[in-house]
Design a protein around this motif. Structure first.
Motif, PDB file in Angstrom:
ATOM      1  N   UNK A 366      -1.058 -73.462 -20.792  1.00 56.00           N
ATOM      2  CA  UNK A 366      -1.732 -72.276 -20.488  1.00 56.00           C
ATOM      3  C   UNK A 366      -1.259 -70.807 -21.042  1.00 56.00           C
ATOM      4  N   UNK A 367       0.156 -70.919 -20.772  1.00 49.27           N
ATOM      5  CA  UNK A 367       0.696 -69.531 -21.301  1.00 49.27           C
ATOM      6  C   UNK A 367       0.559 -69.564 -23.023  1.00 49.27           C
ATOM      7  N   UNK A 368       0.644 -70.700 -23.642  1.00 48.05           N
ATOM      8  CA  UNK A 368       0.444 -70.612 -25.168  1.00 48.05           C
ATOM      9  C   UNK A 368      -0.823 -70.327 -25.475  1.00 48.05           C
ATOM     10  N   UNK A 369      -1.975 -70.900 -24.662  1.00 51.51           N
ATOM     11  CA  UNK A 369      -3.606 -70.345 -24.837  1.00 51.51           C
ATOM     12  C   UNK A 369      -3.638 -68.791 -24.604  1.00 51.51           C
ATOM     13  N   UNK A 372      -2.161 -66.713 -27.598  1.00 54.72           N
ATOM     14  CA  UNK A 372      -3.005 -66.522 -28.827  1.00 54.72           C
ATOM     15  C   UNK A 372      -4.099 -65.842 -28.319  1.00 54.72           C
ATOM     16  N   UNK A 373      -4.753 -65.946 -27.179  1.00 57.11           N
ATOM     17  CA  UNK A 373      -5.892 -64.936 -26.847  1.00 57.11           C
ATOM     18  C   UNK A 373      -5.249 -63.198 -26.780  1.00 57.11           C
ATOM     19  N   UNK A 374      -4.147 -63.115 -26.368  1.00 58.10           N
ATOM     20  CA  UNK A 374      -3.689 -61.646 -26.176  1.00 58.10           C
ATOM     21  C   UNK A 374      -3.289 -61.216 -27.474  1.00 58.10           C
ATOM     22  N   UNK A 438      -4.657 -57.479 -20.984  1.00 60.48           N
ATOM     23  CA  UNK A 438      -3.925 -58.892 -21.031  1.00 60.48           C
ATOM     24  C   UNK A 438      -2.683 -58.673 -19.929  1.00 60.48           C
ATOM     25  N   UNK A 439      -2.213 -57.384 -19.729  1.00 58.66           N
ATOM     26  CA  UNK A 439      -1.197 -57.538 -18.232  1.00 58.66           C
ATOM     27  C   UNK A 439      -1.849 -57.942 -17.095  1.00 58.66           C
ATOM     28  N   UNK A 440      -3.244 -57.559 -16.757  1.00 61.86           N
ATOM     29  CA  UNK A 440      -3.973 -58.111 -15.673  1.00 61.86           C
ATOM     30  C   UNK A 440      -4.171 -59.791 -15.625  1.00 61.86           C
ATOM     31  N   UNK A 441      -4.279 -60.111 -16.871  1.00 57.57           N
ATOM     32  CA  UNK A 441      -4.495 -61.321 -17.159  1.00 57.57           C
ATOM     33  C   UNK A 441      -3.168 -62.226 -16.651  1.00 57.57           C
ATOM     34  N   UNK A 442      -1.906 -61.712 -16.923  1.00 54.73           N
ATOM     35  CA  UNK A 442      -0.789 -62.176 -16.305  1.00 54.73           C
ATOM     36  C   UNK A 442      -0.647 -62.190 -15.110  1.00 54.73           C
ATOM     37  N   UNK A 507       5.502 -60.993 -20.660  1.00 58.37           N
ATOM     38  CA  UNK A 507       4.273 -61.215 -21.451  1.00 58.37           C
ATOM     39  C   UNK A 507       4.109 -62.909 -21.743  1.00 58.37           C
ATOM     40  N   UNK A 508       2.932 -63.117 -22.006  1.00 61.64           N
ATOM     41  CA  UNK A 508       2.653 -64.663 -22.225  1.00 61.64           C
ATOM     42  C   UNK A 508       3.634 -65.337 -23.193  1.00 61.64           C
ATOM     43  N   UNK A 509       4.189 -64.620 -24.051  1.00 60.79           N
ATOM     44  CA  UNK A 509       5.301 -65.263 -24.971  1.00 60.79           C
ATOM     45  C   UNK A 509       6.469 -65.524 -24.092  1.00 60.79           C
ATOM     46  N   UNK A 510       6.923 -64.626 -23.331  1.00 58.54           N
ATOM     47  CA  UNK A 510       7.998 -64.814 -22.455  1.00 58.54           C
ATOM     48  C   UNK A 510       7.808 -66.089 -21.291  1.00 58.54           C
ATOM     49  N   UNK A 511       6.463 -66.081 -20.875  1.00 56.05           N
ATOM     50  CA  UNK A 511       6.068 -67.068 -20.166  1.00 56.05           C
ATOM     51  C   UNK A 511       6.308 -68.644 -20.778  1.00 56.05           C
ATOM     52  N   UNK A 512       5.617 -68.596 -21.729  1.00 61.51           N
ATOM     53  CA  UNK A 512       5.657 -69.779 -22.532  1.00 61.51           C
ATOM     54  C   UNK A 512       6.995 -70.204 -22.880  1.00 61.51           C
TER      55      UNK A 512
END
Length: 549
Positions: A366-369, A372-374, A438-442, A507-512
């Protein structure tokens, strides 16, 4: 000019000629409304220039007959001037009525305009034959004006007939403008090349015809929808490999088809058009539901079919809820650390079991997807377990990205629903300031992972939307509790996702990387499930599927 032309012959049942030289009638009426303002202003200018000569005739008149003709000319001149002013006002109303495809307003405009024009035409004829007004250039100009007005009335009449005809097909078409269709097909030419990968500009780009799929290649099963939402449908379909060859049963693939309810508001149709543009330009990724193609040949009838990958196991929410009894917990709650239970996983895999390993893997995917979107500057706007699909290989696929973002900015939609869209998943700034990023998406990602590790529990289940809920969330005193199937390390990362300051969220990269490191350090192996037929159908998600709670 060639791009804007419309082949009316391609519209089934279209029974009117093309009075606008092949252009959309709606666009033609709007253009004529603008032209009419210029025509009336020019006419007023000519009348004003001729006013001095008209007044000078007063001093050279002799006899009662000439005075009578003078007074008649005065009445003609005054009415003409008032007519021009009224027409300018009516032209604005015509433009608005045409933009909204309001049949009653257009009919009122046509009747009123004809009633106002007939006295002007009568005055001109009397002025010419009785008052013997013999001004060649003026007469020719008025003749052109008469022809122009008759043409305007004819175009508006044809447009009214068109609206009446298509209203039998779908009332919502009255709100769908031809300009919207043209912008979808041709895009906005003002977009600079450097914005080619800017997700915020995807909806303004031209539609790529290579994604077009003929309807004769599609066999839709509409008897048993995969999902139904407030306005949308997701249907199962067969996409045949060969054009016009529906008998080759071995040459098709199963797809999911997203479309709009026939009685849905135009807002949702526009949102689906925007989502299609995002899918066209965003590219492919293993953790998003990828576009296969679209059927846009019947946009005029407000029919649109978006073909995406079919995910056999359905939505994550339904999957973990339905199979939570087969869950294999690999975390010891007493010691809050990992325990190896792979043997149990192997013996129950055919019964759709899942383990802590799977939850971690799905969180990473999910974080990887979302990463990509971000990277494409695409805001999801409605990330939740219901909007995540699972393939037969148990791979995560994000869906409905961009769609909710489009709807969120339609204030009329929010007003009609009387509450923000998915408030349980929304960040503080989204609830209070209507800001999506993207931060609200986090923030939403944190709530989604919380759903994973609670097996589909409803976030803030005891709360309904209220000012108190928002105030407690904003103050930091209200947060989701630690999920029963997550350890402290995971919960601490979720709390970071819910930080009040968006810039302080990971960030989503950090979460992945975070979830991939958990898998790596604990040496958890991902086991491939056996091939089987799933017990649940593909379940539509988000706005197109289950109602939001």
């Amino acid at each position: 000019m060639g791009k804007e032309k419309v082949q009316y012959e391609s519209l089934p049942g279209y029974k009117y000629k093309a009075p606008c030289l092949g252009f959309f009638l709606q666009g033609g009426v709007k253009a004529l409304a603008i032209v009419d303002v210029g025509v009336e202003i020019a006419t007023m200018t000519v009348l004003s220039i001729g006013l001095s000569g008209f007044i000078s005739d007063w001093w050279s008149m002799h006899g009662r007959g000439e005075y009578a003709k003078f007074y008649f000319r005065f009445v003609h001149w005054t009415y003409s001037y008032l007519y021009n002013i009224i027409c300018i006002v009516l032209s604005k109303r015509l433009f608005v009525a045409a933009s909204q495809r309001e049949k009653s307003a257009l009919t009122t405009w046509l009747i009123l305009s004809i009633c106002l024009y007939l006295p002007l035409l009568s005055l001109f004829l009397v002025h010419t034959f009785w008052a013997k007004w013999a001004h060649t250039s003026g007469g020719a100009a008025f003749g052109v004006h008469v022809a122009y007005k008759l043409y305007l009335f004819w175009v508006v009449f044809c447009f009214i007939r068109e609206i009446k005809y298509y209203s039998r097909i779908n009332f919502a078409l009255r709100k769908l403008s031809d300009q919207d269709i043209e912008e979808f097909v041709y895009g906005n030419p003002a977009i600079p090349p450097e914005d080619e990968d800017d997700g915020e500009k995807f909806a303004d780009k031209p539609y790529k015809p290579e994604f077009e799929i003929p309807l004769n290649r599609l066999q839709i099963d509409d008897s048993n929808p995969l999902g139904r939402g407030a306005f949308g449908l997701v249907l199962k379909a067969r996409l045949f490999k060969e054009d016009g060859d529906p008998f080759c049963q071995n040459q098709f693939e199963t797809v999911a088809v997203k479309t709009v309810d026939k009685d849905a508001d135009d807002v949702y149709f526009r949102a689906l058009l925007s989502e299609l543009k995002i899918l066209v330009y965003i590219g492919r990724h293993e953790n998003i539901v990828n576009l296969i193609g679209a059927c846009t040949s019947e946009l005029k009838e407000r029919k649109l079919y978006v073909l995406v990958e079919f995910c056999a196991l359905g939505s994550m929410l339904n999957y973990i809820r339905a199979n939570k009894g087969l869950f294999v917990n690999e975390i010891s709650q007493s010691r809050n650390e990992w325990e190896r239970s792979c043997s149990s996983y192997i013996t129950t895999s055919e019964l759709y079991s899942f383990s802590t390993t799977d939850l971690i893997k799905w969180s990473m995917e999910t974080a990887a997807g979302m990463e990509f979107l971000a990277g494409k500057k695409v805001i999801h706007g409605d990330l939740a377990a219901r909007n995540i699909l699972l393939t037969i290989e148990k791979t995560v696929k994000l869906a409905d990205f961009g769609l909710s973002h489009q709807l969120y900015h339609y204030s009329s939609y929010v007003a009609r629903k009387e509450k923000p869209m998915p408030f349980r998943w929304m960040s503080v700034e989204s609830l209070t300031e209507r800001k999506l990023s993207s931060l609200s998406d986090v923030w939403s990602f944190g709530v989604t992972i919380w759903e994973f590790f609670t097996h589909g529990a409803t976030p803030f289940g005891r709360w309904s939307y209220s000012d108190d809920f928002v105030d407690l969330l904003k103050s930091g005193s209200l947060r989701l509790e630690k999920p029963i199937f997550a350890d402290s390390k995971i919960y601490d990362k979720l709390l970071q996702c819910w930080h009040l300051e968006p810039r302080c969220r990971p960030s989503f990269s950090e979460l992945k990387i975070f979830f991939s490191e958990i898998l790596k350090h604990n040496h958890v192996q991902t086991l491939q499930p056996m091939a089987f037929v799933p017990p649940v159908e593909y379940v539509a998600i988000g706005i197109f599927g289950n109602e939001m709670v």
